[in-house]
Design a protein around this motif. Structure first.
Motif, PDB file in Angstrom:
ATOM      1  N   ASP A   1      29.781  11.162  53.549  1.00 38.91           N
ATOM      2  CA  ASP A   1      30.560  10.590  52.445  1.00 38.91           C
ATOM      3  C   ASP A   1      30.112  11.075  51.073  1.00 38.91           C
ATOM      4  O   ASP A   1      30.825  10.892  50.089  1.00 38.91           O
ATOM      5  CB  ASP A   1      30.496   9.055  52.489  1.00 38.91           C
ATOM      6  CG  ASP A   1      31.296   8.472  53.640  1.00 38.91           C
ATOM      7  OD1 ASP A   1      32.129   9.200  54.233  1.00 38.91           O
ATOM      8  OD2 ASP A   1      31.097   7.284  53.953  1.00 38.91           O
ATOM      9  N   ASP A   2      28.945  11.708  50.987  1.00 40.78           N
ATOM     10  CA  ASP A   2      28.422  12.210  49.714  1.00 40.78           C
ATOM     11  C   ASP A   2      28.913  13.616  49.383  1.00 40.78           C
ATOM     12  O   ASP A   2      28.780  14.068  48.240  1.00 40.78           O
ATOM     13  CB  ASP A   2      26.885  12.285  49.754  1.00 40.78           C
ATOM     14  CG  ASP A   2      26.209  10.971  50.026  1.00 40.78           C
ATOM     15  OD1 ASP A   2      26.783   9.913  49.692  1.00 40.78           O
ATOM     16  OD2 ASP A   2      25.090  10.994  50.585  1.00 40.78           O
ATOM     17  N   VAL A   3      29.422  14.326  50.365  1.00 41.36           N
ATOM     18  CA  VAL A   3      29.667  15.762  50.209  1.00 41.36           C
ATOM     19  C   VAL A   3      30.603  16.068  49.045  1.00 41.36           C
ATOM     20  O   VAL A   3      30.346  16.983  48.263  1.00 41.36           O
ATOM     21  CB  VAL A   3      30.163  16.383  51.540  1.00 41.36           C
ATOM     22  CG1 VAL A   3      30.649  17.808  51.335  1.00 41.36           C
ATOM     23  CG2 VAL A   3      29.034  16.337  52.568  1.00 41.36           C
ATOM     24  N   SER A   4      31.656  15.323  48.887  1.00 41.93           N
ATOM     25  CA  SER A   4      32.599  15.592  47.792  1.00 41.93           C
ATOM     26  C   SER A   4      31.914  15.508  46.433  1.00 41.93           C
ATOM     27  O   SER A   4      32.096  16.383  45.573  1.00 41.93           O
ATOM     28  CB  SER A   4      33.767  14.602  47.866  1.00 41.93           C
ATOM     29  OG  SER A   4      34.670  14.834  46.811  1.00 41.93           O
ATOM     30  N   ALA A   5      31.104  14.490  46.223  1.00 41.69           N
ATOM     31  CA  ALA A   5      30.407  14.320  44.941  1.00 41.69           C
ATOM     32  C   ALA A   5      29.372  15.417  44.736  1.00 41.69           C
ATOM     33  O   ALA A   5      29.206  15.915  43.611  1.00 41.69           O
ATOM     34  CB  ALA A   5      29.744  12.940  44.871  1.00 41.69           C
ATOM     35  N   VAL A   6      28.686  15.818  45.787  1.00 36.61           N
ATOM     36  CA  VAL A   6      27.683  16.878  45.676  1.00 36.61           C
ATOM     37  C   VAL A   6      28.370  18.200  45.325  1.00 36.61           C
ATOM     38  O   VAL A   6      27.935  18.917  44.413  1.00 36.61           O
ATOM     39  CB  VAL A   6      26.850  17.005  46.969  1.00 36.61           C
ATOM     40  CG1 VAL A   6      26.004  18.262  46.952  1.00 36.61           C
ATOM     41  CG2 VAL A   6      25.981  15.771  47.161  1.00 36.61           C
ATOM     42  N   VAL A   7      29.441  18.519  46.006  1.00 33.24           N
ATOM     43  CA  VAL A   7      30.153  19.769  45.736  1.00 33.24           C
ATOM     44  C   VAL A   7      30.708  19.768  44.311  1.00 33.24           C
ATOM     45  O   VAL A   7      30.669  20.797  43.626  1.00 33.24           O
ATOM     46  CB  VAL A   7      31.262  20.012  46.781  1.00 33.24           C
ATOM     47  CG1 VAL A   7      32.121  21.208  46.402  1.00 33.24           C
ATOM     48  CG2 VAL A   7      30.640  20.218  48.161  1.00 33.24           C
ATOM     49  N   ALA A   8      31.177  18.634  43.850  1.00 31.71           N
ATOM     50  CA  ALA A   8      31.667  18.550  42.465  1.00 31.71           C
ATOM     51  C   ALA A   8      30.556  18.890  41.478  1.00 31.71           C
ATOM     52  O   ALA A   8      30.797  19.600  40.491  1.00 31.71           O
ATOM     53  CB  ALA A   8      32.240  17.165  42.188  1.00 31.71           C
TER      54      ALA A   8
END
Length: 150
Positions: free
Chosen positions: A12-19
């Motif tokens: 669930d963290d991946v989107s925020a990390v990639v951003a």
């Protein structure tokens, strides 16, 4: 500022990390936040390797920083284990807050806990602010790095 938690990245963290990875001129050219598939596949590989520590810093339920710490046993330096810090990113709202220092201190402490004799990192030559930051933490610009795109 709320309490800071440093913990492993979950799906669930991946989107925020990639951003965060994409939120600078270099990252904007390298990252593709619209398609998370390769990042989710990479997270699975990272999570399957006990020498990889892909971490996020979370404050008040919000991801505000990330880095990857790799532990590498080797023969050089009398069989020393070293760590490599990669992909350090701090959310734009948190830059200058001391969060980067806390995140790097976590990596240094974890490296000691894993019996590493050396912590190393690379930084793109254009990131002069980051270079000053790393030097303030005691890192020395001691080597020239090379990369070969495959």
């Amino acid at each position: 500022m709320g309490d800071l938690e440093i913990r492993p990245v979950v799906t669930d963290d991946v989107s925020a990390v990639v951003a965060m990875l994409a939120d600078d001129p270099l990252g904007a050219r390298r990252e593709s936040p619209d398609d998370l598939t390769p990042y989710l596949n990479a997270l699975e590989r990272v999570n399957g390797d006990p020498n990889q520590h892909l971490m996020v810093a979370v404050r008040d339920g919000r991801i505000v920083g990330t880095l990857q710490l790799s532990i590498i046993p080797g023969l050089s330096r009398r069989g020393a284990t070293r760590s490599i810090v990669e992909a350090v990113r701090i959310h734009a709202d948190e830059r200058g807050s001391g969060l980067g220092t806390q995140l790097l201190q976590w990596a240094i402490d974890e490296s000691r806990r894993q019996d590493c004799q050396l912590v190393q990192l690379t930084s793109d030559v254009s990131r002069t602010d980051a270079h000053r930051f790393y030097e303030r933490l005691g890192f020395e610009a001691s080597h020239m790095g090379f990369k070969l795109a495959l």
